[in-house]
Design an enzyme around this catalytic site. Structure first.
Site, PDB file in Angstrom:
ATOM      1  N   LYS A   1       0.838  -1.212   0.000  1.00 48.99           N
ATOM      2  CA  LYS A   1       0.000   0.000   0.000  1.00 48.99           C
ATOM      3  C   LYS A   1       0.868   1.254   0.000  1.00 48.99           C
ATOM      4  CE  LYS A   1      -1.702   1.899   3.838  1.00 48.99           C
ATOM      5  NZ  LYS A   1      -1.800   3.329   4.118  1.00 48.99           N
ATOM      6  N   ASN A   2       1.848   1.296   0.888  1.00 50.16           N
ATOM      7  CA  ASN A   2       2.629   2.534   1.022  1.00 50.16           C
ATOM      8  C   ASN A   2       3.485   2.811  -0.212  1.00 50.16           C
ATOM      9  OD1 ASN A   2       1.487   3.063   3.480  1.00 50.16           O
ATOM     10  ND2 ASN A   2       3.212   2.279   4.687  1.00 50.16           N
TER      11      ASN A   2
ATOM     12  N   ARG B   1      -4.721  10.987   3.842  1.00 54.73           N
ATOM     13  CA  ARG B   1      -3.613  11.894   4.094  1.00 54.73           C
ATOM     14  C   ARG B   1      -2.509  11.766   3.040  1.00 54.73           C
ATOM     15  NH1 ARG B   1       0.472  13.011   6.506  1.00 54.73           N
ATOM     16  NH2 ARG B   1       0.468  14.957   7.647  1.00 54.73           N
TER      17      ARG B   1
ATOM     18  N   CYS C   1      -4.366  13.661  12.525  1.00 58.61           N
ATOM     19  CA  CYS C   1      -5.105  12.431  12.292  1.00 58.61           C
ATOM     20  C   CYS C   1      -5.065  11.621  13.570  1.00 58.61           C
ATOM     21  CB  CYS C   1      -4.543  11.651  11.120  1.00 58.61           C
ATOM     22  SG  CYS C   1      -3.006  10.847  11.490  1.00 58.61           S
TER      23      CYS C   1
ATOM     24  N   ARG D   1       0.330  15.689  12.350  1.00 58.36           N
ATOM     25  CA  ARG D   1       1.276  15.300  11.294  1.00 58.36           C
ATOM     26  C   ARG D   1       1.551  16.489  10.384  1.00 58.36           C
ATOM     27  NH1 ARG D   1      -0.828   9.421   9.457  1.00 58.36           N
ATOM     28  NH2 ARG D   1       1.190   9.287   8.425  1.00 58.36           N
ATOM     29  N   PRO D   2       2.532  17.320  10.753  1.00 57.60           N
ATOM     30  CA  PRO D   2       2.827  18.525   9.976  1.00 57.60           C
ATOM     31  C   PRO D   2       3.448  18.196   8.609  1.00 57.60           C
ATOM     32  CG  PRO D   2       4.427  18.246  11.741  1.00 57.60           C
ATOM     33  CD  PRO D   2       3.434  17.140  11.885  1.00 57.60           C
ATOM     34  N   ILE D   3       3.432  19.188   7.701  1.00 57.58           N
ATOM     35  CA  ILE D   3       4.074  18.992   6.389  1.00 57.58           C
ATOM     36  C   ILE D   3       5.076  20.109   6.112  1.00 57.58           C
ATOM     37  CG2 ILE D   3       2.231  17.594   5.360  1.00 57.58           C
ATOM     38  CD1 ILE D   3       1.407  20.187   3.843  1.00 57.58           C
ATOM     39  N   ASP D   4       5.601  20.716   7.197  1.00 61.71           N
ATOM     40  CA  ASP D   4       6.541  21.827   7.018  1.00 61.71           C
ATOM     41  C   ASP D   4       7.795  21.421   6.237  1.00 61.71           C
ATOM     42  OD1 ASP D   4       6.855  20.263   9.341  1.00 61.71           O
ATOM     43  OD2 ASP D   4       8.183  21.730  10.277  1.00 61.71           O
TER      44      ASP D   4
ATOM     45  N   ASP E   1       4.879   1.301  11.651  1.00 61.66           N
ATOM     46  CA  ASP E   1       3.717   0.583  11.124  1.00 61.66           C
ATOM     47  C   ASP E   1       3.617  -0.860  11.631  1.00 61.66           C
ATOM     48  OD1 ASP E   1       2.693   2.716   9.768  1.00 61.66           O
ATOM     49  OD2 ASP E   1       3.367   2.081   7.776  1.00 61.66           O
TER      50      ASP E   1
ATOM     51  N   ILE F   1       8.039   7.867  16.517  1.00 61.13           N
ATOM     52  CA  ILE F   1       7.625   8.590  15.305  1.00 61.13           C
ATOM     53  C   ILE F   1       6.356   9.416  15.539  1.00 61.13           C
ATOM     54  CG2 ILE F   1       7.040   8.384  12.840  1.00 61.13           C
ATOM     55  CD1 ILE F   1       9.861   7.428  13.363  1.00 61.13           C
TER      56      ILE F   1
ATOM     57  N   ARG G   1      -8.667  -0.151   4.150  1.00 61.38           N
ATOM     58  CA  ARG G   1      -7.720   0.811   3.570  1.00 61.38           C
ATOM     59  C   ARG G   1      -6.360   0.166   3.330  1.00 61.38           C
ATOM     60  NH1 ARG G   1      -6.401   4.916   7.300  1.00 61.38           N
ATOM     61  NH2 ARG G   1      -4.914   5.259   5.645  1.00 61.38           N
TER      62      ARG G   1
HETATM   63  C1  UD1 Z   1       5.186   7.736   8.483  1.00 63.12           C
HETATM   64  C2  UD1 Z   1       6.240   6.679   8.685  1.00 63.12           C
HETATM   65  C3  UD1 Z   1       6.042   5.659   7.612  1.00 63.12           C
HETATM   66  C4  UD1 Z   1       4.630   5.109   7.705  1.00 63.12           C
HETATM   67  C5  UD1 Z   1       3.586   6.214   7.661  1.00 63.12           C
HETATM   68  C6  UD1 Z   1       2.182   5.706   7.977  1.00 63.12           C
HETATM   69  C7  UD1 Z   1       8.532   6.916   9.499  1.00 63.12           C
HETATM   70  C8  UD1 Z   1       9.789   7.686   9.409  1.00 63.12           C
HETATM   71  N1  UD1 Z   1       7.552   7.282   8.652  1.00 63.12           N
HETATM   72  O1  UD1 Z   1       5.354   8.295   7.199  1.00 63.12           O
HETATM   73  O2  UD1 Z   1       6.974   4.608   7.727  1.00 63.12           O
HETATM   74  O3  UD1 Z   1       4.363   4.203   6.688  1.00 63.12           O
HETATM   75  O4  UD1 Z   1       3.906   7.189   8.634  1.00 63.12           O
HETATM   76  O5  UD1 Z   1       2.088   5.199   9.250  1.00 63.12           O
HETATM   77  O6  UD1 Z   1       8.405   5.999  10.275  1.00 63.12           O
HETATM   78  N2  UD1 Z   1       7.356  15.450  10.279  1.00 63.12           N
HETATM   79  C9  UD1 Z   1       7.403  16.806  10.497  1.00 63.12           C
HETATM   80  N3  UD1 Z   1       7.237  17.646   9.420  1.00 63.12           N
HETATM   81  C10 UD1 Z   1       7.031  17.181   8.161  1.00 63.12           C
HETATM   82  C11 UD1 Z   1       6.985  15.787   7.951  1.00 63.12           C
HETATM   83  C12 UD1 Z   1       7.159  14.948   9.031  1.00 63.12           C
HETATM   84  O7  UD1 Z   1       7.580  17.275  11.618  1.00 63.12           O
HETATM   85  O8  UD1 Z   1       6.898  17.982   7.226  1.00 63.12           O
HETATM   86  C13 UD1 Z   1       7.539  14.508  11.416  1.00 63.12           C
HETATM   87  C14 UD1 Z   1       6.247  13.748  11.700  1.00 63.12           C
HETATM   88  O9  UD1 Z   1       5.404  14.442  12.588  1.00 63.12           O
HETATM   89  C15 UD1 Z   1       6.756  12.462  12.276  1.00 63.12           C
HETATM   90  C16 UD1 Z   1       8.063  12.231  11.533  1.00 63.12           C
HETATM   91  O10 UD1 Z   1       8.463  13.506  11.047  1.00 63.12           O
HETATM   92  O11 UD1 Z   1       7.039  12.589  13.644  1.00 63.12           O
HETATM   93  C17 UD1 Z   1       7.977  11.215  10.409  1.00 63.12           C
HETATM   94  O12 UD1 Z   1       7.079  11.659   9.496  1.00 63.12           O
HETATM   95  P1  UD1 Z   1       6.987  11.123   8.006  1.00 63.12           P
HETATM   96  O13 UD1 Z   1       7.959  10.042   7.733  1.00 63.12           O
HETATM   97  O14 UD1 Z   1       6.932  12.273   7.086  1.00 63.12           O
HETATM   98  O15 UD1 Z   1       5.540  10.546   8.043  1.00 63.12           O
HETATM   99  P2  UD1 Z   1       4.839   9.790   6.904  1.00 63.12           P
HETATM  100  O16 UD1 Z   1       5.370  10.131   5.572  1.00 63.12           O
HETATM  101  O17 UD1 Z   1       3.389   9.920   7.182  1.00 63.12           O
END
Ligand code: UD1
Length: 427
Positions: free
Chosen positions: A22-23, A99, A123, A128-131, A313, A335, A405
């Site tokens: 899926k991922n 997401r 969520c 879960r920020p995207i900065d 995961d 995480i 999902r």
């Molecule tokens: C994460 C998991 C991924 C998993 C998915 C769904 C990790 C490193 N990533 O991916 O394996 O499949 O969730 O469960 O284990 N963050 C920020 N700012 C950003 C992006 C991320 O602060 O712009 C922080 C997040 O809050 C989090 C960490 O970085 O604590 C990891 O985030 P990220 O890997 O981006 O999350 P996903 O891509 O959702």
């Protein structure tokens, strides 16, 4: 709404096919936006999230055709063709439900010159920020505006320009978005502190097939030589290591023996090591991996972290398994701040778990007992299925849409290896 009902205590045995990841699928699909030529993805899992992603791509101008698979087969083949982008907007309704749709930002920005995507918000598993994603686009020259809950990214005249992106944390999503944006940028982009998850390697694999030039694949430093255009390709989605790991836990918790057909031992190194440490036998086979257990499980100390460490995961599924271990396990979630939503539900089934901050102490108990339960996210739901498989009596898992999902035809796969499991629709 559907429920899954399990009569626990049945030992699982047999062959269980592992689906496409899926991922990986959710990051390969948006690559179709990077070219006007057709991109064909094989071994795509049949999952609600894949369908939703297909609908989002349709709204952006990509056509999707599904071919060649019979209803009884797992997986399917989808061809996507985005001859022309008809929209660069990913609306709230879609992003809110899925997401992962924020990864259309990178390809839309790179090909269409701009992208407007709803801010995903928090969520169930945390804020879960995207900065990091946005900072990466700015580094490539984009301007970012935010208004009314939407982010608008605009490429400079002449398009994105290659640059050095240093991620503060090896974020999976930010690495994916940066890679796709950099693929059509002018010149060279370096991503430092890049995520190294196997799904990122799979994404690089497709981009290379489409004509990209990427160095350092699988490492934390990726160098992308941007191309003015990319081409169509046919690509097979990698096997789902999290699905395989989940079913390995199912074999372990029921004292059973499963051959996970199609699983890739290479991508599952840390999961296999943890299973072996818990006393589970794992052997690679010609076509996958074989997992067996006599039901005696040892406790573990595990901490989630970016690849190649233990994946977040898999935390919930290992926790379910360790509720029946002979001793106390210590699990730490680094995480996500809120990824223990399964704990109260497992406790209702008789588990002994104490959470303090990001750490959970799981004291093994001799037995779990069936109960009606519900979870707020995908992997948490799977942990309840695992607990139900081992518990005495009946377990009802509610909110099955979470499982749909991420687990292709779960009850069919588990039923075929001896689980007493059925889906009940309340009409
Ligand atoms: C994460 C998991 C991924 C998993 C998915 C769904 C990790 C490193 N990533 O991916 O394996 O499949 O969730 O469960 O284990 N963050 C920020 N700012 C950003 C992006 C991320 O602060 O712009 C922080 C997040 O809050 C989090 C960490 O970085 O604590 C990891 O985030 P990220 O890997 O981006 O999350 P996903 O891509 O959702």
């Amino acid at each position: 709404m559907d429920r899954i009902i399990i009569e626990g205590g049945k030992r699982l045995s047999g062959r269980l096919p592992i689906s496409g990841a899926k991922n990986a699928a959710l990051t390969l699909l948006p690559c179709a936006l990077l070219t006007e030529e057709p991109v064909t993805l094989r071994n795509l899992p049949r999952l609600a999230d894949v369908d939703s992603f297909g609908h989002l791509l349709n709204q952006l101008g990509a056509s999707t055709t599904i071919e060649g698979s019979r209803p009884e087969d797992f997986g399917r083949v989808m061809t996507l063709k985005a001859g022309r982008l008809t929209s660069t907007v990913a609306p709230y309704d879609i992003v809110r439900k899925m997401r992962a749709s924020i990864v259309v930002l990178g390809p839309l920005l790179a090909r269409g010159g701009e992208a407007t995507v709803s801010l995903p918000g928090g969520c169930a598993i945390g804020n879960r920020p995207i900065d990091f994603h946005l900072k990466a686009f700015e580094t490539l020259g984009a301007t970012i505006e935010m208004a009314n809950g939407y982010i608008r990214a605009i490429a400079p005249d002449g398009g994105l320009k290659g640059a050095l992106i240093t991620l503060p944390f090896p974020s999976v999503g930010a690495t994916e978005n940066s890679l796709m944006a950099a693929a059509l940028a002018t010149g060279e982009t370096i991503i430092e502190n890049a995520a190294r998850e196997p799904e990122i390697v799979d994404l690089c694999g497709l981009l290379v097939e489409m004509g990209s030039e990427i160095e350092g694949i699988g490492s934390d430093r990726l160098v992308i030589h941007g191309k003015p255009r990319l081409y169509g390709a046919t690509y097979k989605v990698m096997p789902d290591r999290i699905e395989a790991g989940s079913y390995a836990c199912a074999a372990a918790i029921t004292g059973g023996e499963l051959e996970l057909e199609g699983a890739s031992a290479e991508d599952m190194h840390v999961i296999i090591t943890a299973l072996r440490d818990a006393g589970v036998l794992v052997e690679p086979t010609k076509t996958g991996i074989k997992v067996s257990s006599d039901g005696k499980l040892r406790p573990l100390t595990l901490s989630t972290a970016p690849h190649p460490a233990f994946p977040t995961d898999m935390q919930a599924q290992f926790m379910a398994m360790l509720t029946l271990a002979d001793g106390a396990s210590v699990l730490t979630e680094t995480i996500f701040e809120n990824r223990y939503m399964h704990v109260p539900e497992l406790t209702r089934m008789g588990a002994d778990i104490a959470v303090s901050g990001r750490t959970a102490i799981v004291r093994g108990v001799p037995k779990l007992s069936g109960a009606p339960v519900m979870a707020t996210d995908l992997r948490a739901s799977m942990s309840l299925i695992l607990a139900g498989l081992a518990a005495d009596g009946e377990t009802q898992v509610n909110r099955v849409y979470h499982l749909d999902r991420g687990y292709e035809r779960l009850e069919e796969k588990l039923g075929a290896v001896g689980a007493q499991i059925e889906r009940v629709s309340d009409g």
